[in-house]
Design a protein around this motif. Structure first.
Motif, PDB file in Angstrom:
ATOM      1  N   ALA A 155      45.288  -5.783  52.443  1.00  0.00           N
ATOM      2  CA  ALA A 155      44.029  -6.020  51.897  1.00  0.00           C
ATOM      3  C   ALA A 155      42.956  -5.046  52.675  1.00  0.00           C
ATOM      4  CB  ALA A 155      43.365  -7.315  51.862  1.00  0.00           C
ATOM      5  N   GLY A 156      42.136  -4.075  52.005  1.00  0.00           N
ATOM      6  CA  GLY A 156      41.137  -3.262  52.639  1.00  0.00           C
ATOM      7  C   GLY A 156      41.691  -1.827  52.932  1.00  0.00           C
ATOM      8  N   GLU A 157      42.909  -1.622  52.702  1.00  0.00           N
ATOM      9  CA  GLU A 157      43.350  -0.356  52.640  1.00  0.00           C
ATOM     10  C   GLU A 157      43.215   0.613  51.862  1.00  0.00           C
ATOM     11  OE1 GLU A 157      47.228   0.984  55.204  1.00  0.00           O
ATOM     12  OE2 GLU A 157      47.829  -0.905  54.035  1.00  0.00           O
ATOM     13  N   ALA A 158      43.091   1.943  51.887  1.00  0.00           N
ATOM     14  CA  ALA A 158      42.885   2.882  50.803  1.00  0.00           C
ATOM     15  C   ALA A 158      44.101   3.849  50.981  1.00  0.00           C
ATOM     16  CB  ALA A 158      41.560   3.748  50.929  1.00  0.00           C
ATOM     17  N   LEU A 159      45.097   3.701  50.097  1.00  0.00           N
ATOM     18  CA  LEU A 159      46.376   4.285  49.900  1.00  0.00           C
ATOM     19  C   LEU A 159      46.244   5.498  49.125  1.00  0.00           C
ATOM     20  CD1 LEU A 159      49.199   4.708  51.193  1.00  0.00           C
ATOM     21  CD2 LEU A 159      49.829   3.300  49.245  1.00  0.00           C
TER      22      LEU A 159
ATOM     23  N   LEU B 161      44.252   2.119  45.727  1.00  0.00           N
ATOM     24  CA  LEU B 161      45.472   2.955  45.391  1.00  0.00           C
ATOM     25  C   LEU B 161      45.190   4.254  44.552  1.00  0.00           C
ATOM     26  CD1 LEU B 161      48.462   3.466  45.862  1.00  0.00           C
ATOM     27  CD2 LEU B 161      48.942   2.233  43.815  1.00  0.00           C
ATOM     28  N   LEU B 162      45.092   5.495  45.307  1.00  0.00           N
ATOM     29  CA  LEU B 162      44.744   6.688  44.623  1.00  0.00           C
ATOM     30  C   LEU B 162      45.990   7.440  44.506  1.00  0.00           C
ATOM     31  CD1 LEU B 162      42.775   8.984  43.694  1.00  0.00           C
ATOM     32  CD2 LEU B 162      42.717   9.412  46.430  1.00  0.00           C
ATOM     33  N   VAL B 163      46.048   7.823  43.269  1.00  0.00           N
ATOM     34  CA  VAL B 163      47.143   8.973  42.684  1.00  0.00           C
ATOM     35  C   VAL B 163      46.616  10.290  42.595  1.00  0.00           C
ATOM     36  CG1 VAL B 163      49.002   9.640  41.419  1.00  0.00           C
ATOM     37  CG2 VAL B 163      48.832   7.142  42.133  1.00  0.00           C
ATOM     38  N   THR B 164      47.140  11.257  43.366  1.00  0.00           N
ATOM     39  CA  THR B 164      46.414  12.389  43.068  1.00  0.00           C
ATOM     40  C   THR B 164      47.214  13.844  43.382  1.00  0.00           C
ATOM     41  OG1 THR B 164      44.369  13.835  43.606  1.00  0.00           O
ATOM     42  CG2 THR B 164      45.117  12.776  45.376  1.00  0.00           C
TER      43      THR B 164
ATOM     44  N   LYS C 277      55.049   9.460  41.351  1.00  0.00           N
ATOM     45  CA  LYS C 277      53.636   9.047  41.772  1.00  0.00           C
ATOM     46  C   LYS C 277      53.260   8.058  40.314  1.00  0.00           C
ATOM     47  CE  LYS C 277      51.488  12.910  41.761  1.00  0.00           C
ATOM     48  NZ  LYS C 277      52.653  13.714  41.403  1.00  0.00           N
ATOM     49  N   SER C 278      53.188   8.823  39.286  1.00  0.00           N
ATOM     50  CA  SER C 278      52.947   8.144  38.140  1.00  0.00           C
ATOM     51  C   SER C 278      53.789   6.579  37.900  1.00  0.00           C
ATOM     52  CB  SER C 278      52.971   8.667  37.088  1.00  0.00           C
ATOM     53  OG  SER C 278      52.089   9.757  36.886  1.00  0.00           O
ATOM     54  N   THR C 279      54.988   6.764  38.280  1.00  0.00           N
ATOM     55  CA  THR C 279      55.858   5.674  37.893  1.00  0.00           C
ATOM     56  C   THR C 279      55.497   4.537  39.060  1.00  0.00           C
ATOM     57  OG1 THR C 279      57.749   7.230  37.549  1.00  0.00           O
ATOM     58  CG2 THR C 279      58.400   4.700  38.033  1.00  0.00           C
ATOM     59  N   LEU C 280      55.305   4.959  40.513  1.00  0.00           N
ATOM     60  CA  LEU C 280      54.793   3.996  41.239  1.00  0.00           C
ATOM     61  C   LEU C 280      53.534   3.324  40.876  1.00  0.00           C
ATOM     62  CD1 LEU C 280      54.609   2.525  43.916  1.00  0.00           C
ATOM     63  CD2 LEU C 280      53.624   4.674  44.937  1.00  0.00           C
ATOM     64  N   LEU C 281      52.553   4.002  40.353  1.00  0.00           N
ATOM     65  CA  LEU C 281      51.236   3.589  39.559  1.00  0.00           C
ATOM     66  C   LEU C 281      51.455   2.410  38.623  1.00  0.00           C
ATOM     67  CD1 LEU C 281      47.944   3.982  40.057  1.00  0.00           C
ATOM     68  CD2 LEU C 281      48.315   5.403  37.877  1.00  0.00           C
TER      69      LEU C 281
ATOM     70  N   LEU D 191      41.824  -1.743  43.282  1.00  0.00           N
ATOM     71  CA  LEU D 191      41.317  -0.621  42.540  1.00  0.00           C
ATOM     72  C   LEU D 191      42.273   0.619  42.401  1.00  0.00           C
ATOM     73  CD1 LEU D 191      38.925   0.564  40.683  1.00  0.00           C
ATOM     74  CD2 LEU D 191      38.292   1.866  42.913  1.00  0.00           C
ATOM     75  N   LEU D 192      42.906   0.847  41.175  1.00  0.00           N
ATOM     76  CA  LEU D 192      43.843   1.860  40.978  1.00  0.00           C
ATOM     77  C   LEU D 192      43.077   2.994  40.374  1.00  0.00           C
ATOM     78  CD1 LEU D 192      46.838   0.095  39.133  1.00  0.00           C
ATOM     79  CD2 LEU D 192      46.498   0.598  41.553  1.00  0.00           C
ATOM     80  N   ALA D 193      43.453   4.287  40.986  1.00  0.00           N
ATOM     81  CA  ALA D 193      42.617   5.664  40.597  1.00  0.00           C
ATOM     82  C   ALA D 193      43.682   6.659  40.374  1.00  0.00           C
ATOM     83  CB  ALA D 193      41.413   6.143  41.722  1.00  0.00           C
ATOM     84  N   ASP D 194      43.751   7.093  39.088  1.00  0.00           N
ATOM     85  CA  ASP D 194      44.841   7.966  38.643  1.00  0.00           C
ATOM     86  C   ASP D 194      44.154   9.265  38.415  1.00  0.00           C
ATOM     87  OD1 ASP D 194      47.005   9.296  37.804  1.00  0.00           O
ATOM     88  OD2 ASP D 194      47.344   8.025  35.765  1.00  0.00           O
ATOM     89  N   GLU D 195      44.251  10.032  39.310  1.00  0.00           N
ATOM     90  CA  GLU D 195      43.481  11.430  39.329  1.00  0.00           C
ATOM     91  C   GLU D 195      42.127  11.482  38.936  1.00  0.00           C
ATOM     92  OE1 GLU D 195      45.173  14.014  40.513  1.00  0.00           O
ATOM     93  OE2 GLU D 195      47.229  13.954  39.940  1.00  0.00           O
TER      94      GLU D 195
END
Length: 229
Positions: A31-35, A196-199, A45-49, A164-168
């Motif tokens: 909790a509180g991390e930004a990965l 969790l940010l995928v980029t 990446k997309s599979t993990l998301l 919060l999930l952020a995809d590109e």
């Protein structure tokens, strides 16, 4: 700190004769991390998301989000879980052009049955915090790309999600708007929001994250803390 994401030997394979798209992979996010998750195309990446969002299920292993084994949930239960516990921000905003900014933000709350003054006040608070309160009655087509992404973030946060999930999230934005969204995600995490940010954008991954995960061929190639933000 409690773990918001926990994958235990999770693996996903789409082609029975090919290599796994992801894993087996073990990962914990507190909790509180930004990965931030980076890697070349096809790295997983997309599979993990999709596994973390409950949009896909592992062939083996387990996926736990906010204390819930989501790989065991039915599709209906997964839809409720995403609605209540996860906020999602996409590359192309996914706003409804025939609804005002406020009505777009309120949609997830309405789906949970949270209507009336409390939901409206929450939407107004988010629009003010994100610097777009003046556009509350406007329609998305009248906004810049950066402003539309801020509306999408407000919509993702309306139900106070655990994750919060952020995809590109900056993939469709110009440089200036992308910088605005980068700063916004950083501020949200500093306020305590788990992200969790995928980029593909390495500068975004370094700027927004407290930790960076790099995938290659469905496996973790690097997992390190981001020292300065």
């Amino acid at each position: 700190m409690p773990q918001v994401i926990e994958l235990a030997e999770a693996a996903r394979q789409y082609d029975a004769d090919g290599a796994p798209a992801l894993g087996p992979l073990t990962l914990a996010v507190e909790a509180g991390e930004a990965l931030s998750v980076t890697g070349p195309s096809g790295s997983g990446k997309s599979t993990l998301l999709n596994l973390v969002a409950g949009l896909d299920k592992p062939d083996s292993g387990s996926v736990t989000v906010a204390g819930e084994r989501i790989d065991r949930l039915s599709e209906r239960a997964l839809a409720r879980f995403r609605r209540d516990r996860i906020g999602m921000v996409f590359q192309f905003f996914n706003l409804l052009d025939d609804l005002t900014v406020t009505d777009n933000v309120l949609l997830p709350a309405q789906l949970t049955g949270r209507t009336g003054r409390a939901a409206t006040a929450r939407a107004a608070e988010l629009l003010e915090t994100l610097g777009i309160a003046r556009h509350a009655k406007a329609y998305p087509g009248r906004l810049s790309g950066g402003e539309r992404q801020r509306v999408a973030v407000a919509r993702a946060l309306i139900n106070r999600p655990d994750l919060l999930l952020a995809d590109e999230p900056t993939g469709a934005l110009d440089t200036a708007s992308g910088a605005e969204v980068r700063d916004l995600l950083t501020d949200l995490n500093r306020s305590g929001q788990t992200v969790l940010l995928v980029t593909h954008d390495l500068a975004l991954a370094e700027a927004c994250a407290s930790r960076r995960l790099h995938l290659v061929d469905g496996r973790i190639a690097a997992d390190r803390a981001v020292v300065a933000r």
